[in-house]
Design a protein around this motif. Structure first.
Motif, mmCIF file in Angstrom:
data_model
loop_
_atom_site.group_PDB
_atom_site.id
_atom_site.type_symbol
_atom_site.label_atom_id
_atom_site.label_comp_id
_atom_site.label_asym_id
_atom_site.label_seq_id
_atom_site.Cartn_x
_atom_site.Cartn_y
_atom_site.Cartn_z
ATOM 1 N N LEU A 7 0.857 -1.225 0.066
ATOM 2 C CA LEU A 7 0.090 0.023 0.071
ATOM 3 C C LEU A 7 0.819 1.268 -0.017
ATOM 4 N N THR A 8 1.958 1.216 0.780
ATOM 5 C CA THR A 8 2.803 2.237 0.691
ATOM 6 C C THR A 8 3.532 2.675 -0.560
ATOM 7 N N THR A 9 3.998 1.447 -1.175
ATOM 8 C CA THR A 9 4.506 1.588 -2.537
ATOM 9 C C THR A 9 3.638 2.074 -3.802
ATOM 10 N N LEU A 10 2.358 1.756 -3.359
ATOM 11 C CA LEU A 10 1.313 2.085 -4.466
ATOM 12 C C LEU A 10 0.970 3.679 -4.200
ATOM 13 N N ALA A 11 0.925 4.058 -3.008
ATOM 14 C CA ALA A 11 0.611 5.537 -2.822
ATOM 15 C C ALA A 11 1.936 6.334 -3.211
ATOM 16 N N GLY A 12 3.060 5.915 -2.884
ATOM 17 C CA GLY A 12 4.310 6.632 -3.421
ATOM 18 C C GLY A 12 4.308 6.783 -5.061
ATOM 19 N N ALA A 13 4.029 5.574 -5.683
ATOM 20 C CA ALA A 13 4.085 5.459 -6.998
ATOM 21 C C ALA A 13 2.951 6.403 -7.829
ATOM 22 N N SER A 14 1.977 6.886 -7.170
ATOM 23 C CA SER A 14 0.958 7.481 -7.765
ATOM 24 C C SER A 14 1.574 9.123 -8.327
ATOM 25 N N THR A 15 2.834 9.228 -7.696
ATOM 26 C CA THR A 15 3.362 10.617 -8.136
ATOM 27 C C THR A 15 3.717 10.470 -9.646
ATOM 28 N N ALA A 19 3.377 13.118 -12.586
ATOM 29 C CA ALA A 19 4.570 13.414 -13.547
ATOM 30 C C ALA A 19 4.225 13.195 -15.083
ATOM 31 N N ILE A 20 3.554 12.505 -15.455
ATOM 32 C CA ILE A 20 2.911 12.279 -16.814
ATOM 33 C C ILE A 20 2.281 13.311 -17.126
ATOM 34 N N LEU A 21 1.263 13.877 -16.431
ATOM 35 C CA LEU A 21 0.398 15.231 -16.648
ATOM 36 C C LEU A 21 1.485 16.198 -16.958
ATOM 37 N N GLY A 34 -9.382 20.822 -6.990
ATOM 38 C CA GLY A 34 -9.718 21.374 -5.465
ATOM 39 C C GLY A 34 -10.609 20.280 -4.930
ATOM 40 N N PHE A 35 -11.460 19.622 -5.561
ATOM 41 C CA PHE A 35 -12.262 18.650 -4.931
ATOM 42 C C PHE A 35 -11.178 17.522 -4.372
ATOM 43 N N SER A 36 -10.475 17.317 -5.263
ATOM 44 C CA SER A 36 -9.603 16.006 -4.759
ATOM 45 C C SER A 36 -8.895 16.257 -3.703
ATOM 46 N N ALA A 156 -2.260 8.975 -2.107
ATOM 47 C CA ALA A 156 -2.013 8.859 -3.604
ATOM 48 C C ALA A 156 -2.756 10.208 -4.234
ATOM 49 N N ILE A 157 -3.875 10.619 -3.756
ATOM 50 C CA ILE A 157 -4.594 11.750 -4.463
ATOM 51 C C ILE A 157 -3.801 12.887 -4.183
ATOM 52 N N HIS A 158 -3.021 13.077 -3.175
ATOM 53 C CA HIS A 158 -2.207 14.095 -2.848
ATOM 54 C C HIS A 158 -0.936 14.258 -3.544
ATOM 55 N N ASN A 159 -0.463 12.957 -3.857
ATOM 56 C CA ASN A 159 0.987 13.077 -4.457
ATOM 57 C C ASN A 159 0.855 13.226 -6.002
ATOM 58 N N ILE A 160 -0.380 13.252 -6.464
ATOM 59 C CA ILE A 160 -0.601 13.555 -8.078
ATOM 60 C C ILE A 160 -0.337 14.736 -8.436
ATOM 61 N N PRO A 161 -1.011 15.850 -7.507
ATOM 62 C CA PRO A 161 -0.349 17.160 -8.017
ATOM 63 C C PRO A 161 0.945 17.686 -7.536
ATOM 64 N N GLU A 162 1.504 16.739 -6.658
ATOM 65 C CA GLU A 162 2.916 16.836 -6.405
ATOM 66 C C GLU A 162 4.045 16.263 -7.499
ATOM 67 N N GLY A 163 3.437 15.259 -8.074
ATOM 68 C CA GLY A 163 4.372 14.889 -9.032
ATOM 69 C C GLY A 163 4.379 15.718 -10.205
ATOM 70 N N LEU A 164 3.191 16.291 -10.460
ATOM 71 C CA LEU A 164 2.920 17.339 -11.458
ATOM 72 C C LEU A 164 4.049 18.667 -11.016
#
Length: 264
Positions: A7-15, A19-21, A34-36, A156-164
């Motif tokens: 679970l920790t790996t999947l959450a981190g991998a959401s970055t 990054a792709i975005l 904002g909603f996410s 994971a939701i939080h990591n998506i904008p951080e990867g971006l």
């Protein structure tokens, strides 16, 4: 211990999603982002205050005073790290969605090296921000797999904008998609390291009192993250809408899911 690590790996991998975005120069819509972010904050707040902190307080032979002290240490520790480290958000990026002329101007200017250095410092800052999140995901999942799953989703939701936020400036400064993906992976990998180190340090020798102390501190970290980072950021990226909609939605969905899990 393997499931919490997964679970920790999947959450981190959401970055990587962010990054792709970032390398496609496509930012999520302000409304969705904002909603996410509000939704993730709602999940973290409910789990921290309604599950983790009460569980720590109800641990036999564990002092409530020590429990609240560990909670405060988690709060103060997060705010200290947050103030000392550089941070950035998707709306702070120098180019708007699909603005290739903007990208060309930056890539041909003398500012691109400065932008790259700033992005690398940002990567290191976000990596240290993510480290306690990896610990939080692992510890929560080790205590209660259902709660750990909820925290993994929120992180994971939080990591998506951080990867971006990491990948986009690197890509704009260098024009290299591989460098952008590499530095984004560094920020996400720190979360996995946090969970792995917790596993190797604690292993199977975890007393109830020690786990209660960690849970209380992690609850403090997640409350601080929600109040100081996620909720203000949700309002900042979508000022026309109230972030409480996402927060209450996250609390409601997580609350109902915990109720349903009691019967399955």
């Amino acid at each position: 211990m393997s499931t919490p690590l997964i679970l920790t790996t999947l959450a981190g991998a959401s970055t990587f999603i962010g990054a792709i975005l970032g390398i496609l120069t496509k930012k999520p819509s302000a409304r969705l982002l904002g909603f996410s972010l509000g939704f993730a904050a709602g999940i973290m707040l409910l789990i921290s205050l309604m599950e983790m902190l009460p569980a720590a307080l109800n641990t036999p032979s564990f002092s409530p005073i020590l429990c609240y002290l560990m909670f405060i240490i988690g709060l103060v520790g997060y705010f200290t790290i947050d103030r000392l480290l550089p941070h950035c958000h998707p709306q702070d990026l120098p180019c708007e969605d699909g603005d290739f002329e903007c990208m060309k101007r930056i890539q041909s200017s003398t500012d691109k090296n400065k932008l790259k250095r700033t992005a690398i410092l940002l990567t290191l800052g976000i990596s240290l921000h993510n480290f306690p999140e990896g610990i939080a995901t692992f510890v929560t999942a080790s205590t209660n797999i259902e709660l750990g799953f909820g925290i993994a989703i929120a992180v994971a939701i939080h990591n998506i904008p951080e990867g971006l936020a990491v990948a986009a400036p690197i890509y704009i400064a260098t024009g290299s998609k591989w460098q952008a993906l590499f530095w984004a992976s560094v920020s996400g990998f720190s979360e996995i390291i946090g969970g792995a180190l917790t596993y190797f340090i604690l292993g199977d020798f975890v007393s109830p009192a020690l786990m209660a102390s960690i849970m209380a501190a992690v609850a403090g970290i997640m409350v601080a993250l929600s109040v100081d980072e996620l909720i203000p950021l949700a309002k900042e990226v979508d000022p026309k809408r109230n972030p409480s909609i996402g927060i209450l939605s996250g609390m409601t969905v997580m609350g109902f899911s915990l109720i349903l899990l009691q019967y399955f």
